[in-house]
Design a protein around this motif. Structure first.
Motif, PDB file in Angstrom:
ATOM      1  N   GLN A 533     -37.923 -58.567 -81.633  1.00  0.00           N
ATOM      2  CA  GLN A 533     -37.931 -57.647 -80.491  1.00  0.00           C
ATOM      3  C   GLN A 533     -37.305 -56.305 -80.853  1.00  0.00           C
ATOM      4  O   GLN A 533     -37.673 -55.281 -80.272  1.00  0.00           O
ATOM      5  N   TRP A 534     -36.373 -56.315 -81.779  1.00  0.00           N
ATOM      6  CA  TRP A 534     -35.682 -55.069 -82.110  1.00  0.00           C
ATOM      7  C   TRP A 534     -36.538 -54.167 -82.996  1.00  0.00           C
ATOM      8  O   TRP A 534     -36.760 -52.999 -82.680  1.00  0.00           O
ATOM      9  N   ASN A 535     -37.016 -54.668 -84.141  1.00  0.00           N
ATOM     10  CA  ASN A 535     -37.772 -53.817 -85.075  1.00  0.00           C
ATOM     11  C   ASN A 535     -38.992 -54.524 -85.638  1.00  0.00           C
ATOM     12  O   ASN A 535     -39.433 -54.204 -86.760  1.00  0.00           O
ATOM     13  N   SER A 536     -39.559 -55.486 -84.870  1.00  0.00           N
ATOM     14  CA  SER A 536     -40.766 -56.223 -85.276  1.00  0.00           C
ATOM     15  C   SER A 536     -40.568 -56.995 -86.576  1.00  0.00           C
ATOM     16  O   SER A 536     -41.536 -57.300 -87.266  1.00  0.00           O
ATOM     17  N   GLY A 537     -39.301 -57.327 -86.904  1.00  0.00           N
ATOM     18  CA  GLY A 537     -39.028 -58.107 -88.107  1.00  0.00           C
ATOM     19  C   GLY A 537     -39.400 -57.387 -89.387  1.00  0.00           C
ATOM     20  O   GLY A 537     -39.981 -57.981 -90.297  1.00  0.00           O
ATOM     21  N   ASP A 539     -37.576 -56.508 -91.794  1.00  0.00           N
ATOM     22  CA  ASP A 539     -36.866 -57.018 -92.963  1.00  0.00           C
ATOM     23  C   ASP A 539     -37.271 -58.437 -93.323  1.00  0.00           C
ATOM     24  O   ASP A 539     -36.710 -59.011 -94.268  1.00  0.00           O
ATOM     25  N   PHE A 540     -38.215 -59.042 -92.590  1.00  0.00           N
ATOM     26  CA  PHE A 540     -38.644 -60.398 -92.910  1.00  0.00           C
ATOM     27  C   PHE A 540     -39.408 -60.403 -94.235  1.00  0.00           C
ATOM     28  O   PHE A 540     -40.113 -59.431 -94.567  1.00  0.00           O
ATOM     29  N   PRO A 541     -39.310 -61.506 -94.999  1.00  0.00           N
ATOM     30  CA  PRO A 541     -40.119 -61.583 -96.230  1.00  0.00           C
ATOM     31  C   PRO A 541     -41.599 -61.806 -95.949  1.00  0.00           C
ATOM     32  O   PRO A 541     -42.434 -61.608 -96.843  1.00  0.00           O
ATOM     33  N   LEU A 542     -41.942 -62.220 -94.744  1.00  0.00           N
ATOM     34  CA  LEU A 542     -43.326 -62.479 -94.371  1.00  0.00           C
ATOM     35  C   LEU A 542     -43.900 -61.254 -93.676  1.00  0.00           C
ATOM     36  O   LEU A 542     -43.200 -60.534 -92.955  1.00  0.00           O
ATOM     37  N   GLY A 543     -45.180 -61.040 -93.858  1.00  0.00           N
ATOM     38  CA  GLY A 543     -45.825 -59.868 -93.291  1.00  0.00           C
ATOM     39  C   GLY A 543     -46.470 -60.149 -91.943  1.00  0.00           C
ATOM     40  O   GLY A 543     -45.953 -60.884 -91.105  1.00  0.00           O
ATOM     41  N   TYR A 544     -47.651 -59.595 -91.777  1.00  0.00           N
ATOM     42  CA  TYR A 544     -48.364 -59.640 -90.502  1.00  0.00           C
ATOM     43  C   TYR A 544     -48.857 -61.063 -90.212  1.00  0.00           C
ATOM     44  O   TYR A 544     -49.283 -61.796 -91.116  1.00  0.00           O
ATOM     45  N   THR A 545     -48.793 -61.486 -88.939  1.00  0.00           N
ATOM     46  CA  THR A 545     -49.328 -62.781 -88.527  1.00  0.00           C
ATOM     47  C   THR A 545     -50.841 -62.670 -88.359  1.00  0.00           C
ATOM     48  O   THR A 545     -51.331 -61.790 -87.643  1.00  0.00           O
ATOM     49  N   ILE A 546     -51.588 -63.574 -88.998  1.00  0.00           N
ATOM     50  CA  ILE A 546     -53.047 -63.510 -88.964  1.00  0.00           C
ATOM     51  C   ILE A 546     -53.589 -64.812 -88.402  1.00  0.00           C
ATOM     52  O   ILE A 546     -52.988 -65.886 -88.555  1.00  0.00           O
ATOM     53  N   ASN A 547     -54.737 -64.714 -87.737  1.00  0.00           N
ATOM     54  CA  ASN A 547     -55.470 -65.858 -87.214  1.00  0.00           C
ATOM     55  C   ASN A 547     -56.796 -65.955 -87.965  1.00  0.00           C
ATOM     56  O   ASN A 547     -57.551 -64.975 -88.039  1.00  0.00           O
ATOM     57  N   LEU A 548     -57.066 -67.132 -88.506  1.00  0.00           N
ATOM     58  CA  LEU A 548     -58.307 -67.350 -89.247  1.00  0.00           C
ATOM     59  C   LEU A 548     -59.328 -67.986 -88.325  1.00  0.00           C
ATOM     60  O   LEU A 548     -59.041 -68.998 -87.664  1.00  0.00           O
ATOM     61  N   ALA A 549     -60.524 -67.403 -88.242  1.00  0.00           N
ATOM     62  CA  ALA A 549     -61.556 -67.867 -87.320  1.00  0.00           C
ATOM     63  C   ALA A 549     -62.092 -69.225 -87.769  1.00  0.00           C
ATOM     64  O   ALA A 549     -62.034 -69.602 -88.947  1.00  0.00           O
ATOM     65  N   SER A 550     -62.640 -69.963 -86.780  1.00  0.00           N
ATOM     66  CA  SER A 550     -63.200 -71.280 -87.086  1.00  0.00           C
ATOM     67  C   SER A 550     -64.509 -71.176 -87.873  1.00  0.00           C
ATOM     68  O   SER A 550     -64.877 -72.103 -88.591  1.00  0.00           O
ATOM     69  N   ASN A 551     -65.229 -70.054 -87.734  1.00  0.00           N
ATOM     70  CA  ASN A 551     -66.490 -69.882 -88.470  1.00  0.00           C
ATOM     71  C   ASN A 551     -66.242 -69.162 -89.796  1.00  0.00           C
ATOM     72  O   ASN A 551     -66.897 -68.185 -90.132  1.00  0.00           O
ATOM     73  N   LEU A 634     -56.408 -67.951-105.539  1.00  0.00           N
ATOM     74  CA  LEU A 634     -56.833 -67.187-104.353  1.00  0.00           C
ATOM     75  C   LEU A 634     -55.607 -66.881-103.507  1.00  0.00           C
ATOM     76  O   LEU A 634     -54.796 -67.777-103.213  1.00  0.00           O
ATOM     77  N   HIS A 635     -55.457 -65.612-103.115  1.00  0.00           N
ATOM     78  CA  HIS A 635     -54.295 -65.168-102.345  1.00  0.00           C
ATOM     79  C   HIS A 635     -54.766 -64.423-101.097  1.00  0.00           C
ATOM     80  O   HIS A 635     -55.787 -63.722-101.135  1.00  0.00           O
ATOM     81  N   ILE A 636     -54.000 -64.588-100.029  1.00  0.00           N
ATOM     82  CA  ILE A 636     -54.198 -63.713 -98.866  1.00  0.00           C
ATOM     83  C   ILE A 636     -53.695 -62.328 -99.231  1.00  0.00           C
ATOM     84  O   ILE A 636     -52.614 -62.173 -99.812  1.00  0.00           O
ATOM     85  N   ALA A 637     -54.470 -61.315 -98.920  1.00  0.00           N
ATOM     86  CA  ALA A 637     -54.091 -59.947 -99.289  1.00  0.00           C
ATOM     87  C   ALA A 637     -52.788 -59.566 -98.612  1.00  0.00           C
ATOM     88  O   ALA A 637     -52.549 -59.910 -97.453  1.00  0.00           O
ATOM     89  N   PRO A 638     -51.896 -58.871 -99.287  1.00  0.00           N
ATOM     90  CA  PRO A 638     -50.623 -58.460 -98.677  1.00  0.00           C
ATOM     91  C   PRO A 638     -50.858 -57.479 -97.530  1.00  0.00           C
ATOM     92  O   PRO A 638     -51.739 -56.623 -97.584  1.00  0.00           O
ATOM     93  N   GLN A 639     -50.035 -57.635 -96.497  1.00  0.00           N
ATOM     94  CA  GLN A 639     -50.124 -56.785 -95.311  1.00  0.00           C
ATOM     95  C   GLN A 639     -48.713 -56.362 -94.924  1.00  0.00           C
ATOM     96  O   GLN A 639     -47.737 -57.056 -95.217  1.00  0.00           O
ATOM     97  N   PRO A 640     -48.562 -55.240 -94.217  1.00  0.00           N
ATOM     98  CA  PRO A 640     -47.231 -54.848 -93.744  1.00  0.00           C
ATOM     99  C   PRO A 640     -46.786 -55.731 -92.587  1.00  0.00           C
ATOM    100  O   PRO A 640     -47.582 -56.401 -91.942  1.00  0.00           O
ATOM    101  N   GLY A 641     -45.487 -55.724 -92.312  1.00  0.00           N
ATOM    102  CA  GLY A 641     -44.968 -56.545 -91.217  1.00  0.00           C
ATOM    103  C   GLY A 641     -45.322 -55.999 -89.857  1.00  0.00           C
ATOM    104  O   GLY A 641     -45.380 -56.737 -88.878  1.00  0.00           O
ATOM    105  N   ALA A 642     -45.542 -54.710 -89.733  1.00  0.00           N
ATOM    106  CA  ALA A 642     -45.906 -54.099 -88.453  1.00  0.00           C
ATOM    107  C   ALA A 642     -46.878 -52.970 -88.731  1.00  0.00           C
ATOM    108  O   ALA A 642     -47.039 -52.515 -89.861  1.00  0.00           O
ATOM    109  N   GLY A 643     -47.537 -52.505 -87.703  1.00  0.00           N
ATOM    110  CA  GLY A 643     -48.490 -51.421 -87.844  1.00  0.00           C
ATOM    111  C   GLY A 643     -49.907 -51.936 -88.029  1.00  0.00           C
ATOM    112  O   GLY A 643     -50.276 -53.012 -87.563  1.00  0.00           O
TER     113      GLY A 643
END
Length: 729
Positions: A533-537, A539-551, A634-643
């Motif tokens: 809530q303060w700065n969208s995390g 400083d977290f080691p994990l980046g953006y939360t992603i949802n993978l479609a069923s198709n 195979l890797h998920i492409a790196p993404q920023p934590g916010a934006g």
């Protein structure tokens, strides 16, 4: 001389005038009595005519004949202009009304049963065309008497006009005025019944606990205005009719009659009893906080404070004993406690506990409404479904002193319960917006000098400063803009705060949050939620939360095959909405948690950077952006934590982020996506081929090789495209 039947019949036909629209009129012969109808029917039928287009009931009637016979009578001879318009509209569409049997009723009870059915269908909002309701439901008004008279006169043969006497003109005028008076009376009845239906609907919704019934207030006011306007027009026509009737009997020829009520006046009295008031212009109700109060002789007596809960929101209520009765002032203790529906609900709860005469609600913050006046929302106990707005000047007239007001950041229930009008002003710190208790427990449990303790100490200091700055802004806004209002702030801000601790470096903060995310206790979860809530995390080691479609395509399928089951942690709790039912996995290559719900939806994190030195060989578009390195992983492409997150298929921030990702991955696969560089691509300085790649809507499973990506990133003329469109596997 005797006349034969044939001669008499011929002379009769010659004496009949032929109207201009058709065959000569003949007198119908009376049919011979039917021996089968010698007995009168014992029961009758109540029926309803239904519109075949939408199934609404448009007419309710009675008959002792067969239903199809009665339907034919309606079609051939409609009972009123509204029925005629409806039947003509159906005929133009090639349809006829549908007649349905409602019930069988004894003949002696037909009139009463029909009236009851009409009222029941009107209450169910059926647009009936029965008299007189067709005036409101047919979309048109009944033709004026003068127009009907003109139509009848046009159909008759032309005769020599005879000068009408004054008496005859007066009688004709009286007939027209009587018809107009009846039409005006019917319009008033329909408007008043519509107003009563709205009032009953609002009362029933308030009784049932639906606190959004206040939305009907505007419709009720509009219906009340329509009823008053219809009654005013009726009085004007009635007055003209009475004056005209006196011309038939001048004062010197009129005899004094006994004052007996006429049938029309009795009907008017019944109507007044029906609408529930003796006069049509009743005295309007003035809300208590809008009345002109007399100068008070003494201040209202403060009876103490109360804490109540309504709609899962806590309120502080201050009660005063005033000249108009008990006044309750409500202070919401939560930012979401201010909607009108919650105010009405809280007022109803207070009616059962404190029995107030009037309830006022002071708004949460000066920044939410603004304006020149400090707005107060109030509701009276006599009309709990109606709210109105007033100001603090009316509260001052009723209380005899300034009304207390606490800024939202300083509404602590324990201090508000101890407040008294003649007591001293209290000083305390702002109410924390975040859960600082959980952060404090985790901080105290860590040893001195640990990274987790340093990161959480810095976060606690920032959150406290944020809350204190908000409370100070509210107090400064009150002193600058609302110092002349009749309110007082019985609290001062205690801004004592320790010195700002030293900020840890980015790598140290990321290591500390990695340890916190690996825990599974509730306090660690509260710490991560406060950081989000303060700065969208950031400083977290994990980046953006992603949802993978069923198709998804082959890339997601290949990645799912290497996942292994894992235990729940704080990182997985931030992903899932139902930890008890979702399946939890982890990626053994990247160490990223993955959850899978009941609907087979997949949620995971994108890394901030790839922990590999192997160069990029393929870029795959499959629900998200994937990177395949030279070692075959195979890797998920790196993404920023916010934006912005890297996407494709349009021209915007997401495709622009994908251009930066391609540029970074070709140069260094371990590049951190959080940092930005002046050399990064944008829509102004990127090659045209790369712009076309990111703005095209590629299907899932599209693969680009390293050679294709390098060729697209090479500077080329705008009209040259050096690659072929790839196809999904």
């Amino acid at each position: 001389m005797s006349r034969t039947p044939r001669e008499g019949r011929c002379r009769t036909e010659l004496n009949i005038r032929t109207p201009p629209w058709g065959e000569p009129l003949t007198k119908p012969k009376s049919p011979a009595p039917d021996p089968r109808r010698s007995e009168q029917p014992q029961t009758g039928s109540l029926y309803a005519l239904t519109d075949p287009r939408d199934g609404t009931v448009r007419y309710v009637g009675q008959t002792t004949n067969h239903l199809q016979l009665r339907l034919a009578q309606h079609i051939n001879n409609p009972t009123n202009p509204g029925m005629r318009m409806w039947i003509n509209a159906l005929a133009a569409a090639g349809q006829v009304p549908v007649i349905n049997l409602l019930r069988e009723v004894p003949v002696g009870d037909l009139d009463e049963a029909e009236h009851a059915e009409i009222l029941a269908h009107l209450a169910s909002h059926h647009p009936l065309l029965n008299h007189p309701y067709y005036l409101a439901h047919s979309g048109t008004e009944e033709a004026l008497p003068r127009q009907r008279a003109t139509a009848v006169a046009a159909s008759l043969p032309v005769q020599r006009a005879r000068p009408a006497s004054g008496r005859r003109r007066l009688e004709s005028r009286m007939k027209v005025l009587k018809v107009r008076e009846a039409v005006a009376l019917h319009r008033w009845i329909v408007a008043e019944e519509a107003r009563q239906l709205l009032v009953e609907a609002q009362r029933s919704e308030v009784t049932a606990g639906r606190f959004d019934a206040y939305t009907l207030t505007e419709e009720i006011e509009r219906a009340t205005d329509n009823s008053a306007d219809a009654y005013r027009r009726y009085l004007i026509v009635r007055k003209i009719r009475k004056r005209t009737s006196r011309l038939r009997h001048p004062a010197w020829t009129r005899k004094r009659r006994r004052a007996t009520p006429s049938r029309f006046s009795l009907r008017l009295r019944q109507l007044k009893l029906m609408v529930g008031h003796k006069s049509v212009a009743p005295i309007p109700y003035v809300p208590i906080l809008l009345r002109e109060c007399q100068p008070f002789q003494h201040s209202a007596r403060y009876e103490g404070g109360h804490l109540i809960t309504s709609w899962e929101t806590e309120y502080f209520v201050g009660a005063w004993d005033t000249a108009w009765g008990r006044l309750c002032v409500i202070y919401p203790l939560d930012w979401s406690g201010g909607p009108i529906g919650h105010i009405v609900s809280t007022a109803r709860d207070l009616a059962d506990k404190l029995n107030p005469k009037v309830t006022a609600v002071l708004r949460n913050s000066l920044a939410r409404t603004g304006g020149d006046k400090f707005i107060v929302t109030a509701v009276d106990a006599d009309y709990p479904e109606d709210t109105y707005k007033t100001d603090t000047a009316h509260l001052y007239e009723l209380l005899g002193h300034d009304a207390p007001w606490w800024p939202m950041e300083l509404r602590r229930p324990e201090h508000m319960m101890r407040w008294r009008p003649d007591g001293p002003s209290a000083a305390y710190q702002a109410v924390p917006t975040f859960d600082l208790e959980a952060l404090t427990r985790v901080t105290e449990a860590e040893p001195e000098g640990s990274l987790v303790r340093a990161v959480l100490t810095s976060l606690i200091w920032r959150l406290q400063k944020y809350d204190n700055d908000g409370a100070a802004w509210e107090l400064d806004e009150y002193r600058e803009e609302y110092s002349t209002e009749r309110i007082t702030v019985p609290v001062t801000l205690d801004r004592r705060q320790p010195e700002q601790p030293k900020e840890p470096e980015a790598s140290a903060a990321r290591e500390a949050w990695t340890r916190i995310l690996a825990r599974s206790d509730d306090d660690a979860l509260a710490c991560c939620q406060a950081a989000r809530q303060w700065n969208s995390g950031e400083d977290f080691p994990l980046g953006y939360t992603i949802n993978l479609a069923s198709n998804h395509g082959f890339a997601v399928t290949e990645w799912l095959e290497r996942l292994v089951p894992a235990e729940p942690t704080v990182a997985t709790s931030l992903l899932t909405e139902d930890p008890a039912t979702d399946c939890i996995f982890t990626d053994p290559v990247a160490g990223i948690p993955v959850t899978r719900g009941r609907q087979r939806d997949i949620r995971t994190y994108a890394p901030r950077r790839l922990e590999t030195t192997s160069p990029l060989t393929e870029l795959i578009l499959d629900s998200t952006v994937w990177i395949r390195t030279k070692d075959g992983l195979l890797h998920i492409a790196p993404q920023p934590g916010a934006g912005q997150v890297a996407t494709w298929g349009y021209t915007g921030g997401g495709p622009g982020q994908l251009m930066v990702l391609i540029q970074r991955m070709l140069r260094d696969p371990m590049s951190d996506m959080e940092s930005r560089d002046e050399s990064d691509y944008s829509w102004n300085n990127s090659p045209p081929a790369l712009q076309e790649l990111v703005s095209t809507s590629w299907p899932n499973g599209t693969v680009f090789t390293r050679a294709q990506l390098e060729q697209m990133c090479a500077p080329q003329p705008p009209d040259v495209v050096q690659y072929h469109r790839p196809h999904p596997r």
